[in-house]
Design an enzyme around this catalytic site. Structure first.
Site, PDB file in Angstrom:
ATOM      1  N   CYS A 111      -2.760   5.679  -1.701  1.00 32.47           N
ATOM      2  CA  CYS A 111      -2.462   7.058  -1.284  1.00 32.47           C
ATOM      3  C   CYS A 111      -3.738   7.775  -0.842  1.00 32.47           C
ATOM      4  CB  CYS A 111      -1.796   7.790  -2.448  1.00 32.47           C
ATOM      5  SG  CYS A 111      -1.611   9.570  -2.207  1.00 32.47           S
TER       6      CYS A 111
ATOM      7  N   CYS B 211      -4.351  11.210  -2.337  1.00 28.02           N
ATOM      8  CA  CYS B 211      -4.782  11.062  -3.733  1.00 28.02           C
ATOM      9  C   CYS B 211      -6.277  10.797  -3.799  1.00 28.02           C
ATOM     10  CB  CYS B 211      -4.036   9.911  -4.410  1.00 28.02           C
ATOM     11  SG  CYS B 211      -2.242  10.117  -4.506  1.00 28.02           S
TER      12      CYS B 211
END
Length: 137
Positions: free
Chosen positions: A56, A59
């Site tokens: 991600c 993230c």
């Protein structure tokens, strides 16, 4: 092609590579459901749980911001990270349907959450509210 040894010993590149691979001292990576229970649910401190995944990109971009804010609390709140690919059952149990998803806990219960890579100001304000609420209990 540069060898890893040469890259790590280089003044500029080596420092950058070491910082990328260094484990943060302000966070704890949760590896089991039992560890989550003891580190989050049974904690006497406010806990910020970062549900994330290694693939991600938001993230990865948000992680240093979150770690910076946690370090500014000077130990008043703890940060734990949960990889949803490794501990999907925790993500399901805590209704995590998108990431990054940061769940703030006080006395083992969800206090609030943020979804997405929010600004430093927003996550800082949320964590400050968590700490203040925890102190008043």
């Amino acid at each position: 092609m540069l060898s890893v040894r040469r890259l790590l010993s280089s003044r500029t590149c080596g420092a950058a590579v070491r910082s990328l691979h260094a484990t943060s001292s302000v966070r704890k990576d949760i590896l089991t459901v039992e560890e989550f229970e003891s580190s989050v649910i049974k904690s006497t401190k406010p806990v910020v749980v970062d549900f994330h995944a290694p693939w991600c990109m938001p993230c990865k971009q948000f992680a240093p911001v979150l770690e910076s804010v946690i370090s500014e609390t000077e130990g008043e709140a703890e940060l734990v990270k949960v990889d949803i690919d490794e501990l999907g059952e925790l993500a399901i149990e805590h209704n995590v349907s998108s990431i990054p998803n940061v769940v703030l806990f006080s006395n083992g219960k969800e206090f609030s959450r943020t979804i997405g890579a929010v600004s430093k100001e927003n996550i800082s304000a949320a964590i400050e509210k968590l700490i203040n609420s925890h102190k008043s209990q």
